[in-house]
Design a protein around this motif. Structure first.
Motif, PDB file in Angstrom:
ATOM      1  N   HIS A 138       0.958  19.567  -6.434  1.00 57.11           N
ATOM      2  CA  HIS A 138       1.013  18.099  -5.693  1.00 57.11           C
ATOM      3  C   HIS A 138       0.854  18.455  -4.223  1.00 57.11           C
ATOM      4  O   HIS A 138      -0.091  17.880  -3.415  1.00 57.11           O
ATOM      5  CB  HIS A 138       2.240  17.807  -5.942  1.00 57.11           C
ATOM      6  N   THR A 187      -2.562   5.617  -3.768  1.00 59.50           N
ATOM      7  CA  THR A 187      -3.515   6.037  -4.695  1.00 59.50           C
ATOM      8  C   THR A 187      -3.033   6.537  -5.676  1.00 59.50           C
ATOM      9  O   THR A 187      -2.072   7.522  -5.749  1.00 59.50           O
ATOM     10  CB  THR A 187      -4.778   6.342  -4.133  1.00 59.50           C
ATOM     11  N   ASN A 188      -3.823   6.676  -7.057  1.00 55.53           N
ATOM     12  CA  ASN A 188      -3.750   7.811  -8.187  1.00 55.53           C
ATOM     13  C   ASN A 188      -5.122   8.320  -8.433  1.00 55.53           C
ATOM     14  O   ASN A 188      -5.342   8.768  -9.422  1.00 55.53           O
ATOM     15  CB  ASN A 188      -3.232   7.387  -9.068  1.00 55.53           C
ATOM     16  N   LEU A 197      -4.319  10.505 -13.261  1.00 59.08           N
ATOM     17  CA  LEU A 197      -3.808   9.047 -12.907  1.00 59.08           C
ATOM     18  C   LEU A 197      -2.303   8.978 -12.834  1.00 59.08           C
ATOM     19  O   LEU A 197      -1.868   8.141 -12.433  1.00 59.08           O
ATOM     20  CB  LEU A 197      -4.463   8.128 -14.001  1.00 59.08           C
ATOM     21  N   HIS A 198      -1.382  10.039 -13.253  1.00 60.86           N
ATOM     22  CA  HIS A 198      -0.241   9.676 -13.567  1.00 60.86           C
ATOM     23  C   HIS A 198       0.684  10.289 -12.249  1.00 60.86           C
ATOM     24  O   HIS A 198       1.829  10.228 -12.165  1.00 60.86           O
ATOM     25  CB  HIS A 198       0.317  10.770 -14.810  1.00 60.86           C
ATOM     26  N   ASP A 199      -0.006  10.740 -11.394  1.00 56.26           N
ATOM     27  CA  ASP A 199       0.551  11.218  -9.812  1.00 56.26           C
ATOM     28  C   ASP A 199       0.206  10.065  -9.093  1.00 56.26           C
ATOM     29  O   ASP A 199      -1.078   9.610  -8.727  1.00 56.26           O
ATOM     30  CB  ASP A 199      -0.056  12.609  -9.460  1.00 56.26           C
ATOM     31  N   LEU A 200       1.115   9.379  -8.401  1.00 57.37           N
ATOM     32  CA  LEU A 200       1.035   8.494  -7.501  1.00 57.37           C
ATOM     33  C   LEU A 200       1.164   9.210  -6.097  1.00 57.37           C
ATOM     34  O   LEU A 200       2.097   9.874  -5.866  1.00 57.37           O
ATOM     35  CB  LEU A 200       1.987   7.334  -7.580  1.00 57.37           C
ATOM     36  N   THR A 201       0.218   8.897  -5.125  1.00 55.65           N
ATOM     37  CA  THR A 201       0.220   9.543  -3.774  1.00 55.65           C
ATOM     38  C   THR A 201       0.523   8.198  -2.706  1.00 55.65           C
ATOM     39  O   THR A 201      -0.294   7.411  -2.772  1.00 55.65           O
ATOM     40  CB  THR A 201      -0.896  10.143  -3.374  1.00 55.65           C
ATOM     41  N   THR A 248       3.829  12.498  -3.179  1.00 54.41           N
ATOM     42  CA  THR A 248       3.292  12.597  -4.620  1.00 54.41           C
ATOM     43  C   THR A 248       4.510  12.705  -5.409  1.00 54.41           C
ATOM     44  O   THR A 248       5.447  13.322  -5.489  1.00 54.41           O
ATOM     45  CB  THR A 248       2.212  13.418  -4.876  1.00 54.41           C
ATOM     46  N   HIS A 256       4.958  12.286 -10.082  1.00 49.64           N
ATOM     47  CA  HIS A 256       4.720  12.245 -11.273  1.00 49.64           C
ATOM     48  C   HIS A 256       5.364  11.135 -11.928  1.00 49.64           C
ATOM     49  O   HIS A 256       6.679  11.215 -12.197  1.00 49.64           O
ATOM     50  CB  HIS A 256       4.629  13.524 -12.327  1.00 49.64           C
ATOM     51  N   ILE A 311       1.195   5.215 -16.870  1.00 47.32           N
ATOM     52  CA  ILE A 311       0.340   4.364 -15.870  1.00 47.32           C
ATOM     53  C   ILE A 311      -0.766   3.683 -17.180  1.00 47.32           C
ATOM     54  O   ILE A 311      -1.694   3.266 -16.637  1.00 47.32           O
ATOM     55  CB  ILE A 311      -0.353   5.275 -15.263  1.00 47.32           C
TER      56      ILE A 311
END
Length: 552
Positions: free
Chosen positions: A64, A92-93, A102-106, A124, A126, A130
């Motif tokens: 991450h 964004t992911n 895609l399972h990590d949002l930043t 970030t 998890h 999503i």
């Protein structure tokens, strides 16, 4: 700079690390997803207005934080710092602009003091779901894997972007948790920004530019000094993953220079048609981490301390996946990279390198209810991920760690936390005897886990496991760790595929045997007292102690 000024800069640097750690802890306290709240699968950091990372939180994963280090620059390309306003939050992911799937949002947030932007905070996390096929390797492209969020504003001057949240909620099986996590990520950045302003007020700082220059100069100088201590040369290594359609080979050639380390991944296997591909930022993240663990572990992680580690990742290889290749479980391959880097470094500084470990997380995504069994389902709908690990590799002076995540560093999730949010029961979770690779120092032990749905109802697992056909290797005469195993708890020992969506029939349970870490050195040189201790603890059988260690 005089001595007093250097001391003050060091105090400010330490305070900055405390600021980002509070940022991370705010996320943990407010997160909805158990992946964040219980496992700590997150990162948090502060960046200058050029997008360079000054400091990261102690809590967090290399995949991450080191990927996020590249992410902020992408945010600034779309939303320059001069256009940002107080209360803005950007999200964004995108796997190629963020942390690889895609399972990590930043989320990136500007910090303002006296109406002037002074820095950027990023984090970030998890999240559990999503949408799409869910976390697993089955997708044929990233578009099948879930909701794809470009870099957008999720909050504008403190006001929620309701259109964004409408799309977010309808695209997930767990909309409450997902929306709550976005609010948590924004709150955590706000907490960091607040503490930064307080720090700047206390030290009468108009900007963080001078502090950033001190951090970068000190970190780069210290890292180059550590590299200079290494013997010059080029070293090659390879490691194998079980893969999906076919086994995967990762190859690396490492060149140690006076002031840098260059790695070329030429010869690595080509792209997969399934979601085990690795975007390049994630490759760089874990490769740099593996090098840093050996070469410069005491130097704080930031833009400058990672700058001397350079990667060449050939197009078309599995470590350089282009859009729109599927990448959902990029960690299965990517988390082998530190062991690959240590395979190279072992030839230069063998006394500082561990044996191979289980490496890849064993974090089974579990699903049940009508989405698996239709109207006949005996349990409510659920989607959950539980994080677990096998053993780490043996260390030069110590045994490996049991059931511990390396290189990801996430915490093992308590079974009670998972059982509290989903209708599942963990019938067994214990260390796996005789799984540690033997050696003068042995590897860490894996685990045995037995999981079922309530009432032994039917449920499904989206298997994302590795180190089954290719167990962790030992070094310097140490033995391999035990390979992993995936199957049912029935009398026949039914074996399941190590990757892919599979239904666990009613009355059956999922049985996982997690791999152990490799050993280091000749097992016959192991301290007999340590062998006796492992036998007394039930971790090494008397037969294995006699056969392998010559004990008894």
């Amino acid at each position: 700079m005089d001595a007093l000024a250097k001391i003050q800069r060091q105090i400010q640097w330490n305070r900055l690390i405390a600021v980002v750690e509070e940022q991370a802890q705010t996320m943990i306290r407010t997160a909805f997803s158990t992946t964040v709240r219980e496992a700590g699968d997150l990162s948090a950091g502060i960046f200058d207005l050029e997008g360079r990372m000054l400091a990261q939180a102690v809590t967090g994963t290399p995949g991450h934080v080191n990927s996020m280090m590249e992410s902020v620059g992408h945010f600034l390309q779309k939303f320059p710092a001069a256009t940002m306003k107080p209360g803005d939050h950007y999200i964004t992911n995108d796997p190629w602009l963020g942390t690889g799937h895609l399972h990590d949002l930043t989320v990136v947030t500007p910090a303002f003091r006296n109406g002037k932007i002074v820095g950027l905070f990023a984090n970030t996390a998890h999240i559990i779901d999503i949408g799409g096929l869910g976390m697993g390797p089955e997708g044929r492209s990233v578009f099948e894997e879930g909701l794809y969020i470009p870099i957008v504003k999720c909050f504008e001057e403190g006001r929620a972007n309701e259109t964004f949240f409408d799309f977010l909620r309808v695209g997930s099986r767990t909309p409450v948790e997902l929306e709550g996590d976005v609010y948590s990520l924004c709150a955590c950045n706000d907490a960091g920004a607040k503490r930064l302003v307080e720090m700047m007020d206390e030290f009468a700082m108009d900007s963080i530019d001078d502090l950033a220059a001190y951090i970068f100069d000190s970190s780069l100088t210290a890292t180059i000094a550590e590299i200079a201590k290494l013997p010059r040369g080029t070293h090659a290594a390879e490691i194998r993953s079980d893969g999906y359609e076919a086994p995967v080979t990762l190859k690396a050639s490492m060149r140690i220079l006076d002031d840098a380390i260059e790695v070329d991944f030429a010869g690595t296997s080509g792209l997969s048609g399934r979601g085990i591909n690795v975007p390049p930022a994630y490759c760089r993240a874990y490769a740099c981490f593996g090098i840093k663990c050996v070469v410069a572990p005491e130097i704080p992680n930031n833009w400058a301390s990672l700058a001397p580690f350079r990667m060449v990742i050939p197009a078309g290889c599995i470590l350089n996946a282009p859009r729109p290749y599927p990448v959902s479980v990029r960690h299965v391959v990517g988390q082998l990279l530190p062991d690959l880097m240590m395979g190279c470094l072992h030839q230069a500084v063998p006394e500082r390198v561990n044996a191979e470990g289980s490496s890849c997380l064993w974090n089974p995504p579990l699903r049940g209810g009508a989405q698996v069994s239709g109207q006949e389902s005996e349990v409510e709908d659920f989607e959950i991920i539980t994080f677990n690990s096998g053993g780490t590799g043996a260390r030069p002076g110590k045994d490996g760690l049991d059931g511990t995540a390396f290189p990801s560093g996430v915490r093992t999730m308590p079974v009670e936390a998972t059982e509290n949010v989903a209708p599942v029961i963990f019938w067994q979770k214990q260390l796996r005897p005789d799984s540690a690779g033997p050696g003068r120092t042995r590897g860490g032990f894996g685990q045995v886990m037995e999981i079922g749905a309530k009432n032994d109802a039917e449920f499904a697992v989206n298997a994302i496991f590795d180190r089954v056909a290719n167990p962790p290797k030992g070094r310097d005469g140490g033995g391999e760790g035990a390979p992993g195993w995936v199957g049912l708890n029935d009398a026949n020992g039914t074996v399941l595929r190590t990757k892919g969506f599979q239904v666990i029939p009613k009355g059956k349970r999922l049985l996982l045997k997690l791999p152990g870490g490799g050993g280091l050195g000749d097992p016959k040189a192991r301290d007999p007292a340590l062998v006796a201790r492992d036998v007394a603890d039930g971790l090494v059988s008397p037969e294995a102690a006699k056969r392998i260690y010559g004990a008894g």
